[in-house]
Design an enzyme around this catalytic site. Structure first.
Site: not given
Ligand SMILES: NC(=O)C1=CN([C@@H]2O[C@H](COP(=O)(O)OP(=O)(O)OC[C@H]3O[C@@H](n4cnc5c(N)ncnc54)[C@H](OP(=O)(O)O)[C@@H]3O)[C@@H](O)[C@H]2O)C=CC1
Ligand SMILES: Nc1c(N[C@@H]2O[C@H](COP(=O)(O)O)[C@@H](O)[C@H]2O)[nH]c(=O)[nH]c1=O
Ligand SMILES: [Zn+2]
Length: 369
Positions: A59, A93, A182, A196, A212, A317
């Site tokens: 405003e 405002c 990727w 982001r 990662d 997630l």
């Molecule tokens: N394609 C995509 O969009 C994406 C892909 N990725 C991939 O996903 C994978 C990771 O996913 P995910 O395994 O489900 O895990 P997350 O990244 O969701 O991490 C959470 C898990 O990490 C574990 N963990 C290990 N050490 C610790 C700690 N110190 N504190 C807390 N948690 C811990 C736990 O497992 P527990 O419960 O067994 O202890 C927890 O549940 C990677 O390989 C990555 O490359 C990740 C993001 C996006």
């Molecule tokens: N592999 C994958 C994703 N992965 C996500 O992107 C993060 C990497 O972020 P940065 O290091 O900032 O580039 C990685 O840890 C995971 O959360 N994202 C996507 O859009 N497409 C993809 O195929």
């Molecule tokens: Zn205002």
């Protein structure tokens, strides 16, 4: 007088206010991105939208943009959100509107911030102005979704985002390097960088950082970096992880037992910017699996975070999906086949949009529960 009947021109000007309000996306947080249009004799004489956090409200910008202030006495001011009534970083405002003797005020929706919540409208009515409320109310509420979720649900607006292979995995079974595999193409990834800039925080789980070594800042778009929120129950992550570098701020969430609290922190957490409250270390009880997501939401709420994009991994997630604590999911499906690996999260939501970015498919879901 409070009026409830609206006409097409009211809707037209509120539509325009919504359109310009979007210029504030990612800049005004944690303030709402408001749009404002001032009309005299069926002509728009000025427009304004919320400035970057700490700056002018919409405003104020619109009124400042009016060249002949005398016209304000015969004008109508259209705003997407109720004009404020409180002294925040700027004066109210509603007082400014009264001061300039603007006779007609058309409002998209009431402000649910308890500091305002109808008090701005009351001020205007008490000053004898004509006030219409609720023009394109649903559209205005949807536009201010981050702000309304924060105030009404006491948590940030939550966007889930992941990329899965054509056969439903987010990562292959094994990989040689500590960097993402990727699945999506460079255009999809650029879109993610734009997303982001639009959210106040980005959150990932421990395994994602370990596997990662992501940076989670904005590189392929222009805008503000979100606050990086890292879950690390045991403070197992090393100081040299990219998520703790100086490219953006980071908030570490860890477990509240004595051992972890006493762990010597070997890296420096960057100081909070002026939109944050509290320090950048937070403790929750990770042993309470069933309400971990709620505890994380409470922490983000306390830190004044209005929106968060959760970028994985699957376990993190799924934690939010199972708790019903999500609003939108943005799921890419690429052409890659992994055959085995980390399974993508399972989600039930309403598919509201489907599009393609070259060979990648993008599905947008809404949580309707
Ligand atoms: N394609 C995509 O969009 C994406 C892909 N990725 C991939 O996903 C994978 C990771 O996913 P995910 O395994 O489900 O895990 P997350 O990244 O969701 O991490 C959470 C898990 O990490 C574990 N963990 C290990 N050490 C610790 C700690 N110190 N504190 C807390 N948690 C811990 C736990 O497992 P527990 O419960 O067994 O202890 C927890 O549940 C990677 O390989 C990555 O490359 C990740 C993001 C996006
Ligand atoms: N592999 C994958 C994703 N992965 C996500 O992107 C993060 C990497 O972020 P940065 O290091 O900032 O580039 C990685 O840890 C995971 O959360 N994202 C996507 O859009 N497409 C993809 O195929
Ligand atoms: Zn205002």
């Amino acid at each position: 007088m409070l009026k409830l009947n609206y006409n097409l021109s009211d809707q037209l000007y509120i539509t325009r206010a919504l359109q310009i309000a979007k210029n504030g996306l990612g800049l005004t947080r944690p303030n709402p991105m408001v749009g404002c249009v001032i009309v005299h004799n069926n002509t728009i004489i000025a427009e304004g939208f919320t400035s970057e956090y700490g700056g002018n409200h919409a405003e104020v910008n619109a009124i400042n943009n009016v060249q002949d202030k005398a016209l304000l006495k015969e004008a109508t001011i259209f705003v997407t959100l109720e004009p404020c009534s409180h002294y925040g970083k700027t004066p109210p405002c509603s007082d400014l509107i009264i001061h300039h003797q603007i006779p007609n005020i058309v409002i998209g929706c009431v402000d649910d911030n308890p500091e305002v919540a109808g008090k701005g409208i009351k001020k205007l009515l008490d000053a004898g102005r004509n006030v219409k409320v609720g023009v394109l109310e649903a559209e205005c509420k949807a536009h201010h979704k981050r702000f309304f979720t924060f105030h009404n649900k006491k948590r940030p607006y939550i966007i889930l985002k992941w990329a899965e292979s054509n056969d439903g995995f987010i990562a292959p079974k094994s990989k040689n390097e500590q960097k993402p595999v990727w699945i999506t193409n460079t255009y999809s990834r650029q879109l993610v960088h734009k997303w982001r800039t639009e959210e106040q925080a980005i959150l990932v789980g421990t395994n994602t950082v370990l596997h990662d070594n992501p940076t989670l800042n904005v590189r392929d778009w222009t805008g503000n970096n979100p606050l990086r929120v890292i879950l690390d129950k045991n403070k197992a992550l090393k100081a040299d992880c990219n998520v703790f570098n100086a490219k953006a701020e980071s908030l570490l969430i860890y477990h509240n037992n004595k051992a972890t609290q006493n762990t010597k922190q070997t890296w420096s957490i960057h100081p909070p910017n002026n939109t944050m409250v509290g320090d950048l270390n937070a403790v929750i009880d990770f042993s309470q699996k069933e309400n971990q997501a709620q505890q994380i939401c409470d922490t983000l709420f306390k830190h004044n975070i209005n929106s968060v994009i959760i970028e994985g991994g699957s376990k993190t997630l799924q934690l939010f999906i199972d708790a019903g604590l999500w609003d939108e999911a943005r799921v890419f499906k690429g052409q890659t086949i992994f055959k085995e690996g980390v399974k993508a999260p399972k989600l039930q939501g309403k598919l509201i949009n489907q599009s393609s970015i070259l060979e990648d498919l993008l599905y947008i879901y809404k949580n309707t529960n």
